[in-house]
Scaffold this motif. Structure first.
Motif, PDB file in Angstrom:
ATOM      1  N   GLU A 135      -2.800  -2.771   3.778  1.00 32.48           N
ATOM      2  CA  GLU A 135      -3.230  -1.902   2.946  1.00 32.48           C
ATOM      3  C   GLU A 135      -3.743  -1.885   1.731  1.00 32.48           C
ATOM      4  O   GLU A 135      -4.477  -1.287   1.155  1.00 32.48           O
ATOM      5  CB  GLU A 135      -2.038  -0.797   3.072  1.00 32.48           C
ATOM      6  N   VAL A 136      -2.869  -2.783   0.975  1.00 36.48           N
ATOM      7  CA  VAL A 136      -3.364  -2.996  -0.215  1.00 36.48           C
ATOM      8  C   VAL A 136      -4.624  -3.927  -0.472  1.00 36.48           C
ATOM      9  O   VAL A 136      -5.466  -3.746  -1.307  1.00 36.48           O
ATOM     10  CB  VAL A 136      -2.167  -4.095  -0.888  1.00 36.48           C
ATOM     11  N   LEU A 137      -5.001  -4.771   0.580  1.00 39.08           N
ATOM     12  CA  LEU A 137      -6.153  -5.596   0.474  1.00 39.08           C
ATOM     13  C   LEU A 137      -7.502  -4.720   0.649  1.00 39.08           C
ATOM     14  O   LEU A 137      -8.658  -5.273   0.382  1.00 39.08           O
ATOM     15  CB  LEU A 137      -5.915  -6.714   1.608  1.00 39.08           C
ATOM     16  N   VAL A 138      -7.579  -3.457   0.914  1.00 43.07           N
ATOM     17  CA  VAL A 138      -8.407  -2.818   1.279  1.00 43.07           C
ATOM     18  C   VAL A 138      -8.546  -1.729  -0.093  1.00 43.07           C
ATOM     19  O   VAL A 138      -9.518  -0.831  -0.023  1.00 43.07           O
ATOM     20  CB  VAL A 138      -8.633  -1.916   2.558  1.00 43.07           C
ATOM     21  N   GLU A 139      -7.543  -1.610  -0.944  1.00 35.03           N
ATOM     22  CA  GLU A 139      -7.755  -0.911  -2.077  1.00 35.03           C
ATOM     23  C   GLU A 139      -8.678  -1.109  -3.137  1.00 35.03           C
ATOM     24  O   GLU A 139      -9.135  -2.400  -3.290  1.00 35.03           O
ATOM     25  CB  GLU A 139      -6.267  -1.021  -2.854  1.00 35.03           C
ATOM     26  N   PRO A 140      -9.554  -0.037  -3.382  1.00 32.91           N
ATOM     27  CA  PRO A 140     -10.577  -0.378  -4.351  1.00 32.91           C
ATOM     28  C   PRO A 140     -10.340  -1.171  -5.731  1.00 32.91           C
ATOM     29  O   PRO A 140      -9.402  -1.186  -6.309  1.00 32.91           O
ATOM     30  CB  PRO A 140     -11.136   1.033  -4.619  1.00 32.91           C
ATOM     31  N   GLY A 141     -11.248  -2.048  -5.900  1.00 33.46           N
ATOM     32  CA  GLY A 141     -11.188  -2.899  -7.138  1.00 33.46           C
ATOM     33  C   GLY A 141     -10.301  -3.946  -6.836  1.00 33.46           C
ATOM     34  O   GLY A 141     -10.348  -5.060  -7.839  1.00 33.46           O
ATOM     35  N   LEU A 142      -9.508  -4.391  -5.729  1.00 37.63           N
ATOM     36  CA  LEU A 142      -8.925  -5.623  -5.548  1.00 37.63           C
ATOM     37  C   LEU A 142      -9.860  -6.880  -5.731  1.00 37.63           C
ATOM     38  O   LEU A 142     -10.808  -6.701  -4.704  1.00 37.63           O
ATOM     39  CB  LEU A 142      -7.965  -5.577  -4.287  1.00 37.63           C
ATOM     40  N   LYS A 143      -9.597  -7.821  -6.385  1.00 37.66           N
ATOM     41  CA  LYS A 143     -10.332  -9.102  -6.191  1.00 37.66           C
ATOM     42  C   LYS A 143      -9.555 -10.106  -5.176  1.00 37.66           C
ATOM     43  O   LYS A 143      -8.736 -10.569  -5.434  1.00 37.66           O
ATOM     44  CB  LYS A 143     -10.842  -9.604  -7.601  1.00 37.66           C
TER      45      LYS A 143
END
Length: 294
Positions: A135-143
């Motif tokens: 879920e976190v890896l699809v959050e906007p802005g994550l590099k």
């Protein structure tokens, strides 16, 4: 007082010949090891220095993606004595007459699972600790950073991992949401640059082998065994190795108890040495170590 010493041209030539011979002999003692970039700390800080001290040979290492190195070997762009890969399939691509017969045999000696590493200063760190990783890896802005699946087994393992995760978690299209295309240039980096990019804060997360994450003190998220592929590290002596006797000493050291202790110190999971290919082409000293470990 000034002293003047006359040396004949013949004697001077002899001195230069002796010097050149000594230099050449010293150069011949180098063992050129081409190895998977995920092992850079193990090779440069532990195995290389320990091998030099034990054997008197000079260790000369070159790190890169296993597929990239294999392509350079096959294309005669890079020459070495030893090849250490992170995937047996890469060795297979160098076997047989059609592939140049660069590899006649290889020995699997250790493994390391793929993990997710993250920067503890990332603004996503609380989510990474409290939410499912996918879920976190699809959050906007994550590099996110990863290696090229065409050049490095870890990159291919990452793509495979996400495909497995779709089934395991019941999340169709998860892979596309996280990485886009397999060769997405916004994420793909050289293997030897990935750790530094994460540590410097240029990335929030990345896909690593557990051994390189352990070496670099990278915080990690362990993944279920059902979806996490493992690197299987192999070693071989290449055809036309410039220093075959030094190469034999290196492989023998790698498989010795001292070498295996170093693997454990760097977070590798030991395997019973497993020989593939032409057993008759394996140097007798190396073959004896493999046989004794069975």
């Amino acid at each position: 007082m000034t002293w003047s010493i006359k040396v004949s041209h013949a004697k001077l030539a002899t001195i230069f010949m002796v010097t050149a011979t000594v230099s050449a002999s010293a150069g011949d003692s180098a063992v050129n090891v081409l190895y998977a970039g995920s092992l850079v700390n193990l090779m440069e800080r532990s195995v290389g220095p320990a091998f030099e001290q034990k054997s008197g040979d000079r260790f000369q290492g070159y790190a890169g993606g296993s597929n990239k190195i294999a392509n350079e070997i096959k294309g005669k762009l890079r020459r070495g004595d030893i090849f250490i890969s992170a995937n047996e399939k890469v060795d297979d691509q160098l076997m047989g007459q059609a592939n140049g017969n660069w590899v006649q045999w290889y020995i699997a000696f250790a493994e390391s699972p793929v993990v997710i590493g993250y920067n503890p200063a990332s603004r996503f760190v609380n989510d990474l600790k409290s939410k499912p990783w996918y879920e976190v890896l699809v959050e906007p802005g994550l590099k996110l950073g990863r290696t090229d699946p065409k050049l490095d087994p870890k990159g291919a393992f990452t793509v495979d991992l996400l495909k497995r995760a779709e089934t395991f978690y019941g999340k169709p299209d998860l892979s596309r949401q996280i990485i886009g295309a397999p060769d997405n240039p916004a994420q793909v980096l050289p293997e030897e640059a990935l750790v530094g990019r994460l540590q410097s804060g240029q990335l929030d997360v990345g896909f690593f082998y557990s051994t390189e994450a352990s070496d670099a003190n990278i915080s990690t998220i362990r993944l279920p065994e059902e979806i996490a592929p493992k690197a299987h590290y192999t070693v071989t002596i290449l055809r036309e190795a410039p220093n075959p006797t030094g190469a034999e000493r290196f492989v023998s050291f790698l498989l010795s108890s001292q070498g295996r202790d170093l693997f454990k110190q760097h977070g590798l999971e030991l395997l019973k040495p497993d020989l593939s290919g032409d057993a008759n082409a394996v140097p007798s000293a190396v073959k004896s170590l493999v046989d004794a470990a069975q």
